[in-house]
Design a protein around this motif. Structure first.
Motif, PDB file in Angstrom:
ATOM      1  N   PRO A 243      41.037  40.957  23.002  1.00 46.41           N
ATOM      2  CA  PRO A 243      40.916  40.213  24.454  1.00 46.41           C
ATOM      3  C   PRO A 243      42.877  40.340  24.781  1.00 46.41           C
ATOM      4  N   ILE A 244      42.614  40.564  26.387  1.00 46.68           N
ATOM      5  CA  ILE A 244      44.073  41.074  26.834  1.00 46.68           C
ATOM      6  C   ILE A 244      44.883  40.152  26.671  1.00 46.68           C
ATOM      7  N   PRO A 245      46.336  39.489  25.518  1.00 43.27           N
ATOM      8  CA  PRO A 245      46.865  39.034  25.061  1.00 43.27           C
ATOM      9  C   PRO A 245      47.552  37.873  26.669  1.00 43.27           C
ATOM     10  N   GLU A 246      48.091  38.632  27.492  1.00 51.90           N
ATOM     11  CA  GLU A 246      48.492  37.762  28.139  1.00 51.90           C
ATOM     12  C   GLU A 246      47.905  36.930  29.650  1.00 51.90           C
ATOM     13  N   LEU A 247      46.625  37.488  29.313  1.00 49.58           N
ATOM     14  CA  LEU A 247      45.766  36.336  29.880  1.00 49.58           C
ATOM     15  C   LEU A 247      44.707  35.432  29.239  1.00 49.58           C
ATOM     16  N   ARG A 248      45.105  35.413  28.377  1.00 48.15           N
ATOM     17  CA  ARG A 248      44.799  34.488  26.910  1.00 48.15           C
ATOM     18  C   ARG A 248      45.631  33.571  27.000  1.00 48.15           C
ATOM     19  N   ASP A 249      46.071  32.416  28.025  1.00 50.51           N
ATOM     20  CA  ASP A 249      46.721  31.805  28.098  1.00 50.51           C
ATOM     21  C   ASP A 249      46.679  29.943  28.324  1.00 50.51           C
ATOM     22  N   GLY A 250      45.578  29.755  28.105  1.00 51.07           N
ATOM     23  CA  GLY A 250      44.735  28.535  28.252  1.00 51.07           C
ATOM     24  C   GLY A 250      44.265  28.176  29.773  1.00 51.07           C
ATOM     25  N   LYS A 251      44.460  29.220  30.353  1.00 50.93           N
ATOM     26  CA  LYS A 251      43.339  29.308  31.580  1.00 50.93           C
ATOM     27  C   LYS A 251      42.366  29.981  32.020  1.00 50.93           C
ATOM     28  N   LEU A 252      40.871  29.071  32.425  1.00 51.74           N
ATOM     29  CA  LEU A 252      39.822  29.146  32.441  1.00 51.74           C
ATOM     30  C   LEU A 252      40.057  31.032  33.389  1.00 51.74           C
ATOM     31  N   ASN A 253      38.901  31.708  32.509  1.00 47.74           N
ATOM     32  CA  ASN A 253      39.308  33.072  33.464  1.00 47.74           C
ATOM     33  C   ASN A 253      37.930  33.881  34.113  1.00 47.74           C
ATOM     34  N   ILE A 254      37.788  33.981  35.141  1.00 43.34           N
ATOM     35  CA  ILE A 254      36.361  34.215  35.749  1.00 43.34           C
ATOM     36  C   ILE A 254      36.927  36.267  35.727  1.00 43.34           C
ATOM     37  N   LEU A 255      35.663  36.546  34.977  1.00 42.96           N
ATOM     38  CA  LEU A 255      35.796  38.352  35.477  1.00 42.96           C
ATOM     39  C   LEU A 255      34.937  39.000  36.910  1.00 42.96           C
ATOM     40  N   PHE A 256      35.719  39.691  38.029  1.00 44.23           N
ATOM     41  CA  PHE A 256      34.577  40.194  38.980  1.00 44.23           C
ATOM     42  C   PHE A 256      35.091  42.066  38.390  1.00 44.23           C
ATOM     43  N   LEU A 257      33.611  42.795  38.000  1.00 41.79           N
ATOM     44  CA  LEU A 257      34.354  43.644  37.140  1.00 41.79           C
ATOM     45  C   LEU A 257      33.548  44.938  38.106  1.00 41.79           C
ATOM     46  N   GLY A 258      33.602  46.287  39.094  1.00 44.17           N
ATOM     47  CA  GLY A 258      33.536  46.312  39.799  1.00 44.17           C
ATOM     48  C   GLY A 258      33.901  47.645  41.068  1.00 44.17           C
ATOM     49  N   ARG A 259      33.663  48.765  41.109  1.00 49.11           N
ATOM     50  CA  ARG A 259      34.351  49.766  42.033  1.00 49.11           C
ATOM     51  C   ARG A 259      34.598  48.525  43.421  1.00 49.11           C
ATOM     52  N   PHE A 260      35.059  48.846  44.651  1.00 45.59           N
ATOM     53  CA  PHE A 260      35.519  48.125  45.476  1.00 45.59           C
ATOM     54  C   PHE A 260      33.868  48.739  46.808  1.00 45.59           C
ATOM     55  N   ASP A 261      32.824  48.929  46.239  1.00 41.08           N
ATOM     56  CA  ASP A 261      31.910  49.164  47.580  1.00 41.08           C
ATOM     57  C   ASP A 261      31.561  47.734  48.091  1.00 41.08           C
ATOM     58  N   PRO A 262      31.386  48.100  49.630  1.00 39.01           N
ATOM     59  CA  PRO A 262      31.105  46.081  49.909  1.00 39.01           C
ATOM     60  C   PRO A 262      29.540  45.721  49.770  1.00 39.01           C
ATOM     61  N   ARG A 263      28.799  46.586  48.802  1.00 41.03           N
ATOM     62  CA  ARG A 263      27.973  46.371  48.233  1.00 41.03           C
ATOM     63  C   ARG A 263      27.839  45.069  47.038  1.00 41.03           C
ATOM     64  N   ASN A 264      28.679  44.976  46.472  1.00 46.00           N
ATOM     65  CA  ASN A 264      29.212  44.468  45.182  1.00 46.00           C
ATOM     66  C   ASN A 264      29.713  43.032  45.284  1.00 46.00           C
ATOM     67  N   GLY A 265      30.097  42.660  46.524  1.00 49.88           N
ATOM     68  CA  GLY A 265      30.431  41.396  46.822  1.00 49.88           C
ATOM     69  C   GLY A 265      31.643  40.655  46.984  1.00 49.88           C
ATOM     70  N   LEU A 266      32.957  41.898  46.758  1.00 49.50           N
ATOM     71  CA  LEU A 266      33.969  40.846  45.938  1.00 49.50           C
ATOM     72  C   LEU A 266      34.384  39.628  47.094  1.00 49.50           C
ATOM     73  N   ASP A 267      33.957  40.135  48.407  1.00 47.50           N
ATOM     74  CA  ASP A 267      34.511  39.005  49.520  1.00 47.50           C
ATOM     75  C   ASP A 267      33.791  38.028  48.801  1.00 47.50           C
ATOM     76  N   THR A 268      33.020  38.161  48.835  1.00 46.38           N
ATOM     77  CA  THR A 268      31.762  36.920  48.600  1.00 46.38           C
ATOM     78  C   THR A 268      32.991  36.473  47.155  1.00 46.38           C
ATOM     79  N   MET A 269      33.017  37.473  46.180  1.00 44.95           N
ATOM     80  CA  MET A 269      33.481  36.354  45.065  1.00 44.95           C
ATOM     81  C   MET A 269      35.151  35.836  45.075  1.00 44.95           C
ATOM     82  N   ILE A 270      35.862  36.294  46.252  1.00 42.29           N
ATOM     83  CA  ILE A 270      37.185  36.085  46.458  1.00 42.29           C
ATOM     84  C   ILE A 270      36.785  34.118  47.308  1.00 42.29           C
TER      85      ILE A 270
END
Length: 399
Positions: free
Chosen positions: A207-234
């Motif tokens: 894992p990425i050490p600085e992001l494993r600090d006790g917080k619960l992490n939700i991941l979105f991974l993908g190109r910033f294409d409209p169909r990928n739904g990043l607005d819904t994710m946010i």
């Protein structure tokens, strides 16, 4: 005649893979081509990937790592791969005034047995790959996309059929593709799915050490294409953050021209809880390993490579209930499926369900890993391709 049975024990096959998409472009077809070429070469075949020169390579966070360096297969680049836009996604098209002549020379010099073209209805390189194939070679096309019916496709269909009808074999990565293709290209298709390098996409990734600090992490991974739904994710994360507080973080891996637009959607009071990682290539397994939940509110997909990557890394998935995803995972088993894809509230509720149930996250992660390894590992999928090639070669070109 080639010997029967998987593996071609007595003879290797000379395969040309023709594609608009390969590194440094990131995406599902790139990953498919790389995995296909790597595993077929490992099995003793001679593989040449024919692709374009990307004129303006995208900036990549881990850009010092080049998966294409030192590969056991040949890469031949022709023409210029120019960016475009279609089907609500970024596209590339390779252009070169001498492209057909160059392809013929590549195929003839290497005495190619199989010309395997990805997205063969796409101009210009894929279509010319079909038309330039030697008469002694069998031609195979893999179709990757789902798309709505459009006037452009209606007008182009007669021309496309003249090209696609020349293919000896027609593959789709999932049954979801057939519904889009059938009105225009009514042929018989064989389903051979995308594969996954389950050794690279593994729960054992660091894992990425600085992001494993006790917080619960939700991941979105993908190109910033409209169909990928990043607005819904946010939107969904904003609601989750309001309920949970600062103990939860959204990690966004990807990039694109719409980056500033999406960043403005994040309320200023929770901006510090959204980590914009940028475009990541080889180190994607590390981000999956950093995540507790992977979420993708994608609106249109034929398969779902990011789902498969997350599953292979042992992470539970919250995803849209769209055709390509439903064929890959089962609601309640490897994760949760949400409908409609744009429903912020339902995504937020599903994320809360898993946040509050760590034992469910563990169970779904194990099921996802099992599915990825048993059904989609490249060691399995490449065997299906070998059998398919053999059947076509035994019949002969044009049979």
């Amino acid at each position: 005649m080639l010997p029967r049975g998987r593996g071609y024990d007595a003879q290797s096959v000379r395969i040309a893979i023709v594609t608009d998409y390969y590194y440094p472009h990131l995406g599902g077809i790139t990953e498919h081509v790389h995995g296909q070429a790597t595993e077929l070469t490992r099995r003793g075949h001679e593989v040449t990937v024919v692709t374009g020169n990307v004129v303006r390579p995208p900036g990549i966070v881990d850009g010092e790592i080049h998966p294409e360096d030192g590969v056991p297969f040949e890469i031949v680049r022709v023409g210029a791969a120019l960016p475009g836009y279609g089907n609500a996604s970024q596209t590339y098209h390779v252009v070169d005034p001498l492209l057909r002549r160059k392809l013929r020379k590549i195929f003839q010099e290497r005495k190619i047995d199989v010309v395997h073209v990805h997205s063969p209805y796409s101009p210009i390189l894929p279509m010319l790959g079909v038309l330039a194939a030697p008469k002694t070679a069998v031609t195979v096309g893999t179709f990757h996309s789902v798309f709505p019916r459009t006037l452009g496709f209606d007008l182009a269909a007669p021309i496309l059929r003249r090209v696609i009808s020349r293919l000896d074999g027609k593959i789709v990565v999932s049954e979801a593709c057939i519904g889009s293709l059938a009105p225009y290209l009514p042929y018989e298709y064989t389903v051979i799915p995308n594969g996954i390098d389950d050794r690279h996409f593994s729960p054992e990734a660091d894992p990425i050490p600085e992001l494993r600090d006790g917080k619960l992490n939700i991941l979105f991974l993908g190109r910033f294409d409209p169909r990928n739904g990043l607005d819904t994710m946010i939107g969904a994360f904003t609601e989750v953050r309001r309920r949970v507080g600062p103990e939860v973080r959204l990690i966004v891996v990807g990039d694109g021209p719409l980056r500033s637009r999406y960043q403005r959607l994040v309320p200023s009071d929770i901006a510090n809880d959204v980590h914009w990682a940028g475009r990541v290539n080889w180190n994607r397994p590390r981000y999956y390993a950093t995540a507790d939940i992977h979420c993708t509110p994608c609106q249109r997909a034929s398969f779902g490579m990011v789902l498969l990557e997350a599953m292979s890394c042992g992470r539970p998935v919250v995803a849209s209930r769209i055709s390509g995803f439903q064929l890959l995972m089962e609601h309640g088993k490897q994760g949760l499926l949400i409908s409609p894809a744009e429903n912020v509230e339902r995504f937020a509720e599903s994320l809360m369900y898993l946040i509050e149930r760590p034992e469910e996250r563990e169970r779904m992660g194990r099921e996802g890993r099992k599915t990825a390894v048993n059904e989609y590992a490249w060691t399995k999928v490449a065997g299906q391709l070998e059998d398919y090639y053999l059947a076509l070669l035994e019949k002969g070109p044009g049979a």
